[in-house]
Design a protein around this motif. Structure first.
Motif, short mmCIF file in Angstrom:
data_model
loop_
_atom_site.label_atom_id
_atom_site.label_comp_id
_atom_site.label_asym_id
_atom_site.label_seq_id
_atom_site.Cartn_x
_atom_site.Cartn_y
_atom_site.Cartn_z
N LEU A 101 0.82 -1.21 0.00
CA LEU A 101 0.00 0.00 0.00
C LEU A 101 0.86 1.26 0.00
O LEU A 101 1.92 1.29 0.60
N THR A 102 0.35 2.29 -0.61
CA THR A 102 0.93 3.61 -0.43
C THR A 102 0.49 4.12 0.94
O THR A 102 -0.45 3.58 1.54
N ASP A 103 1.12 5.16 1.41
CA ASP A 103 0.69 5.76 2.68
C ASP A 103 -0.77 6.23 2.59
O ASP A 103 -1.54 6.07 3.54
N ALA A 104 -1.14 6.80 1.45
CA ALA A 104 -2.53 7.28 1.29
C ALA A 104 -3.51 6.11 1.33
O ALA A 104 -4.58 6.22 1.95
N GLN A 105 -3.17 4.99 0.70
CA GLN A 105 -4.05 3.83 0.76
C GLN A 105 -4.14 3.29 2.19
O GLN A 105 -5.22 2.90 2.64
N TYR A 106 -3.03 3.27 2.91
CA TYR A 106 -3.05 2.80 4.29
C TYR A 106 -3.98 3.69 5.13
O TYR A 106 -4.81 3.18 5.89
N ARG A 107 -3.86 5.01 4.98
CA ARG A 107 -4.75 5.91 5.72
C ARG A 107 -6.21 5.67 5.35
O ARG A 107 -7.10 5.69 6.20
N ALA A 108 -6.48 5.43 4.08
CA ALA A 108 -7.85 5.17 3.63
C ALA A 108 -8.38 3.86 4.23
O ALA A 108 -9.53 3.79 4.65
N VAL A 109 -7.54 2.83 4.30
CA VAL A 109 -7.94 1.57 4.93
C VAL A 109 -8.29 1.80 6.40
O VAL A 109 -9.31 1.33 6.89
N MET A 110 -7.45 2.55 7.09
CA MET A 110 -7.70 2.80 8.51
C MET A 110 -8.98 3.62 8.71
O MET A 110 -9.70 3.42 9.69
N ALA A 111 -9.28 4.50 7.77
CA ALA A 111 -10.53 5.27 7.87
C ALA A 111 -11.74 4.35 7.72
O ALA A 111 -12.74 4.51 8.43
N VAL A 112 -11.66 3.37 6.82
CA VAL A 112 -12.76 2.41 6.66
C VAL A 112 -12.91 1.58 7.93
O VAL A 112 -14.03 1.36 8.41
N VAL A 113 -11.80 1.12 8.50
CA VAL A 113 -11.86 0.35 9.74
C VAL A 113 -12.57 1.16 10.83
O VAL A 113 -13.47 0.66 11.51
N GLU A 114 -12.20 2.42 10.97
CA GLU A 114 -12.82 3.27 11.99
C GLU A 114 -14.31 3.51 11.71
O GLU A 114 -15.12 3.53 12.62
N GLU A 115 -14.63 3.68 10.43
CA GLU A 115 -16.04 3.89 10.07
C GLU A 115 -16.87 2.67 10.46
O GLU A 115 -17.93 2.80 11.04
N TRP A 116 -16.38 1.48 10.17
CA TRP A 116 -17.11 0.25 10.54
C TRP A 116 -17.13 0.07 12.06
O TRP A 116 -18.11 -0.39 12.61
N ARG A 117 -16.07 0.45 12.72
CA ARG A 117 -16.01 0.34 14.18
C ARG A 117 -17.05 1.24 14.85
O ARG A 117 -17.61 0.91 15.89
N ASN A 118 -17.32 2.38 14.25
CA ASN A 118 -18.20 3.38 14.86
C ASN A 118 -19.62 3.40 14.29
O ASN A 118 -20.38 4.32 14.57
N ARG A 119 -19.99 2.39 13.55
CA ARG A 119 -21.35 2.34 13.00
C ARG A 119 -22.36 2.19 14.13
O ARG A 119 -22.10 1.51 15.12
N PRO A 120 -23.53 2.79 13.96
CA PRO A 120 -24.59 2.60 14.96
C PRO A 120 -24.98 1.12 15.05
O PRO A 120 -24.97 0.41 14.06
N GLN A 121 -25.31 0.70 16.25
CA GLN A 121 -25.71 -0.69 16.48
C GLN A 121 -27.21 -0.84 16.30
O GLN A 121 -27.94 0.10 16.57
N PRO A 122 -27.69 -1.96 15.86
CA PRO A 122 -26.95 -3.15 15.47
C PRO A 122 -26.33 -2.97 14.08
O PRO A 122 -26.99 -2.48 13.16
N SER A 123 -25.05 -3.33 13.93
CA SER A 123 -24.34 -3.07 12.68
C SER A 123 -24.03 -4.31 11.86
O SER A 123 -23.66 -4.20 10.71
#
Length: 179
Positions: A101-123
């Motif tokens: 991954l490029t650094d930008a792709q890595y940051r984008a992956v981490m943003a997706v992880v955080e978005e899924w982590r913070n989804r309203p429940q039930p998710s």
């Protein structure tokens, strides 16, 4: 005279070595695990390497699952969570492909992880937001072609093999770290 030539060659080698940047990148590996024994079918990613811009070492993994695997997941949405897969889970799983991954792709992956982590429940929803949907979004985020074929969205290995088949030109290039 011979010593002077050797010293000059060593000095040039050192200078050239310092001038060449070290390859430091984060790799994302896509994993699947099939049904069997105590294993529930599952898809997840691991991230390892070094972020070029900061030198930060990365060694983690992420999957998305129901907080409790009960018959309730068959009936509709339940509480979901991002989990870090441990070494035992990784060892019991099959790595399907790995990309640098490029650094930008890595940051984008981490943003997706955080978005899924913070989804309203039930998710978590077995039919609409399961582990395969999670890795599908990560694959799209790093630039892979992905098709959410309904017949594959509960079949982690088959889904990731399909993604690999859709991206042969990319995966056979220098970005492929290992199968």
């Amino acid at each position: 005279m011979f010593r002077s030539v050797v010293r000059l060659c060593l000095a040039l080698i050192l200078l050239l070595g310092w001038a060449v940047p070290a390859f430091a990148a984060v790799e994302i590996a896509f994993y699947s695990r099939e049904l069997g024994g105590n294993n529930f079918p599952h898809a997840f990613v691991s991230l390892t390497g070094t972020v070029d811009a900061t030198g930060e070492r990365v060694d983690t993994s992420y999957g998305f699952t129901a907080k409790s695997v009960t018959p309730a997941i068959l009936l509709g949405s339940v509480a979901g969570e991002i989990i870090v897969e441990g070494p035992q889970q990784i060892a019991r799983s099959d790595r399907q492909f790995t990309l640098a991954l490029t650094d930008a792709q890595y940051r984008a992956v981490m943003a997706v992880v955080e978005e899924w982590r913070n989804r309203p429940q039930p998710s978590y929803n077995l039919n609409r937001r399961n582990c395969v949907h999670f890795v599908a979004e990560l694959a799209r985020t790093v630039g892979l072609r992905v098709e959410n074929a309904e017949r594959l969205m509960k079949r982690p290995r088959s889904f990731l093999q399909h993604v690999r088949s859709l991206n042969r030109n990319l995966l056979l290039g220098p970005r492929l770290a290992r199968p």
